[in-house]
Design an enzyme around this catalytic site. Structure first.
Site, PDB file in Angstrom:
ATOM      1  CB  CYS A 529      94.077  12.182 -57.317  1.00 39.18           C
ATOM      2  SG  CYS A 529      94.476  10.412 -57.289  1.00 39.18           S
ATOM      3  CG  HIS A 657      95.742  13.185 -52.953  1.00 36.77           C
ATOM      4  ND1 HIS A 657      94.385  13.371 -52.982  1.00 36.77           N
ATOM      5  CD2 HIS A 657      95.981  12.007 -53.595  1.00 36.77           C
ATOM      6  CE1 HIS A 657      93.817  12.349 -53.605  1.00 36.77           C
ATOM      7  NE2 HIS A 657      94.764  11.511 -53.986  1.00 36.77           N
ATOM      8  CD  GLU A 659      94.180  16.613 -51.193  1.00 37.71           C
ATOM      9  OE1 GLU A 659      93.504  15.580 -51.376  1.00 37.71           O
ATOM     10  OE2 GLU A 659      94.857  17.155 -52.095  1.00 37.71           O
TER      11      GLU A 659
END
Length: 727
Positions: A529, A657, A659
């Site tokens: 990001c 993102h 994750e």
């Protein structure tokens, strides 16, 4: 609808649905989230379809506008919901996909009740906390518990509900009342689990049950008596403590279990299973005749053993370990730096070398394994360059994604926290004198301000700044210079560099310097990001020679806007107005991105941003070598950047993102790529060699490296030294 014209209790609309409600007492951060996730895992392992709800009693509508320092990271869901980080734990443990409505807040409930009143749906009634607000909460739970979350169209069979905070908090009282009423709705279909603390006081470690006794008295005053009590303690809970708690809670001692400190959170499901928690749940909810409580959690046990073995491989366990719901709860056993000395190598085991691709490396069908005989690292160190490093919960999903990727590659993980503001040159002083020279040598001076702490959630070493008390010996006029030098020493010590997301201009120049160091020194790099945006800005400044290239987020009047505000964005209203949730990304052929994502042409990842790469600069950037290999469905929004492998072994950035979709048994592809590149395993992969060619090893100059030295079991202080050596 939340309308309840009468004061009568409503009947449940889902008579077959089972509920497990989890509350907490004494203090927050006990491990309610891990307990909820572990119970959900046990139920799912028994063959049940499980969902989860988190109740947060704060007045915010959601977590989207909260500072990471205030409440930890903001977790983003597929539908764009910005929610509490505990929902990330539920998704990771249970492999489910939740929605924004699975996170209930006081703000959401009040908003719904007031909207209902404005429409006139309460038929002229006086709107009150009971029954209107309490019934709204119950109706919300019943409605959301029926939403399919496992990728099928089937409704869940069990809903695990965690109430945040502790019993006795003013803001949670209405939720406790709603749960009391909900128990009457559901009858035996609801099981209440209360998690409470048994503190250990003094040097002798005397256990005290009094705080839990008071917690039980408060809970009973709300009309609730739990079915199961989970006692959190630093050691195994003895029978006399369990008997005392049983007397004050009116819970049979057979239904009181102790969850003592363990090496890592992945041991908790097995710990609950061994104490018969699954059987207690089944007996209470009438599931014992249909489902076998003796479930198999072998996959999680394997992860738990891997993490426990990391510690055992180095030395005996140096302390009683802990599991905690808050990943920022690190061990107080801190490690000071020893004076720097040369690293010693075994003559039979040559030092590892840095890897560099040959300049003419191009996609090829070569499979000559003799060209890629690179010894991988047993331990891989990743430097996280961020601005919220004082609270590691701010990057909770990032650290968990790194850990999952490391475990998947059977590597030990070291995380080195690097405060980005400390990488920036100090005033007008020469940056090299302060350690801020990207191309300068690593300082070999002693740096006693770096300490190693153990993340007791996962049992991994984390390196961060020393406490202020440890720096009192320094002259205050030299503190900033010292911090800068220390930060650069840490950056130059790691095997890979990661820059996560964030907002605001603090520490931005430090992140850009970190990108420049990773790019020019060919250190494996992952930008997420804001981290990707920093990589684009650095490339524009130093390769395209666009002086003062910047983002309009930090400089609205910049003449070289590399990153701009998205046209559809709202500059006035902040809550829920970003580009949020799961979005499609199309991947280019013969790219690192397509290789990492198993040759998929189209992927879906979660987003959370207001700014994007300036499309007017895309052609110019690509002409100079930085390639955009991932774009949105309209080929207008840049999603992934890469440097060619002929220029850099692993330079990868993504606007999304990744994750947020990582899990213990499902490592995220970009994180997996970073870990494997930093360790050398990436270049041993046969498919990688077939696609991109072989690697030529190149001797590089020594650099700093963190090494842990653990002592015997009862030692309270441990040492960490910064050494130099070839890699």
């Amino acid at each position: 609808m939340c309308d309840t014209p009468t004061n009568g209790l409503k009947k449940t609309a889902n008579p077959d649905m089972k509920y497990v409600v989890i509350t907490g007492g004494v203090v927050s951060g006990l491990g309610k989230g891990i307990t909820a996730s572990s119970i959900g895992l046990l139920l799912k392992s028994a063959g049940l379809r499980v969902t989860a709800i988190k109740i947060d009693p704060y007045l915010n509508i959601d977590a989207g506008t909260m500072s990471p320092y205030e409440h930890g990271e903001v977790f983003v869901l597929d539908d764009g919901g910005e929610v509490d980080l505990d929902l990330g734990n539920y998704e990771r443990f249970l492999h489910i996909t939740l929605t924004r409505d699975h996170n209930i807040t006081t703000g959401k409930v009040y908003q719904r009740v007031l909207d209902t009143e404005r429409r006139g749906d309460y038929l002229g009634k006086t709107v009150q906390m009971v029954p209107h607000v309490s019934n709204c909460i119950q109706d919300w739970i019943e409605r959301v518990s029926q939403i399919p979350v496992d990728g099928t169209s089937e409704a869940p069979q069990v809903c695990v509900i965690e109430l945040g905070g502790t019993v006795g908090d003013i803001e949670s009282m209405i939720f406790l009342e709603a749960i009391r009423q909900f128990r009457f709705r559901c009858g035996s279909n609801l099981c209440h689990v209360h998690v409470s603390l048994i503190p250990s006081l003094g040097n002798v470690g005397e256990l005290k049950s009094k705080p839990t006794q008071h917690s039980m008295v408060q809970l009973r005053s709300t009309g609730l008596i739990p079915d199961i009590v989970v006692l959190r303690c630093s050691q195994k809970v003895p029978a006399n403590i369990i008997n005392k708690v049983s007397m004050f809670s009116m819970v049979p001692k057979e239904n009181i279990v102790g969850v003592h400190d363990v090496a890592n959170i992945y041991q908790v499901p097995q710990l609950l299973l061994e104490q018969g928690v699954t059987n207690m749940l089944f007996q209470k909810m009438g599931l014992h005749q249909t489902y076998d409580p003796n479930v198999d959690v072998a996959k999680f046990n394997k992860i738990a053993k891997q993490l426990a073995d990391d510690d055992a491989d180095e030395s005996e366990a140096d302390q009683d370990n802990d599991f905690n719901d808050n990943a920022n709860t690190n061990s107080s056993k801190k490690r000071s730096l020893k004076e720097i000395e040369p690293e010693k190598h075994d003559a039979a085991q040559p030092p590892l070398k840095k890897m560099k691709l040959t300049k003419d490396a191009i996609p090829t069908n070569s499979t000559q394994e003799s060209d890629i005989t690179i010894t991988p690292l047993k331990t891989v160190s990743i430097g996280i360059v961020g601005k919220y490093t004082g609270l590691t919960d701010s990057y909770l999903s990032v650290t968990k994604a790194l850990l999952s990727a490391a475990l998947d590659s059977e590597l030990k993980l070291q995380i080195v926290w690097i405060e980005s503001t400390q990488l920036e040159p100090i005033n007008d002083e020469n940056s090299a004198e302060n350690g801020g020279d990207v191309n300068g040598e690593s300082s070999l001076e002693r740096s006693p301000s770096i300490e190693e702490r153990i993340d007791k959630v996962h049992n991994i070493p984390i390196y961060n700044e020393a406490s202020p008390q440890k720096q009192r010996h320094l002259n205050q006029s030299k503190v900033k210079s010292f911090e800068c030098k220390t930060a650069w020493n840490k950056l130059k010590s790691v095997d890979g560099i990661l820059i996560p997301g964030g907002f605001g201009d603090r520490g931005i120049e430090g992140k850009i310097l970190a990108v420049e160091y990773a790019r020019t020194h060919k250190i494996p790099f992952l930008g997420i990001c804001l981290g990707m945006q920093m990589a684009v800005i650095e490339f524009c400044r130093n390769v395209l020679k666009l002086s003062n290239a910047n983002s309009t987020e930090f400089d609205a009047d910049t003449k070289n806007a590399a990153v701009i505000f998205m046209p559809e964005g709202d500059k006035e209203k902040y809550g829920g107005t970003m580009r949020l949730g799961s979005r499609v990304c199309n991947l280019s052929d013969k790219s690192m991105a397509k290789y990492l994502y198993a040759n998929q042409s189209e992927i879906y990842e979660r987003h959370r941003h207001r700014y994007e790469v300036n499309p007017e600069l895309v052609t110019q950037i690509e002409q100079h070598g930085l390639v955009f290999t991932g774009k949105d469905e309209h080929n207008e929004r840049m999603e992934i950047i890469e440097l060619p492998l002929s220029e850099h072994p692993f330079f990868f950035g993504c606007q999304f993102h990744p994750e947020f979709k990582s899990g213990p048994l499902r490592p995220s592809p970009p994180f997996k790529g970073l870990i494997k590149a930093a360790s050398g395993l990436l270049y041993q992969d046969k498919q990688f060699v077939e696609l991109f060619g072989a690697i030529q090893k190149e001797q590089t100059k020594p650099k700093l490296k963190f090494v842990s030295h653990k002592k015997h079991k009862h030692m309270t202080h441990h040492k960490m030294e910064c050494v130099t050596g070839e890699k």
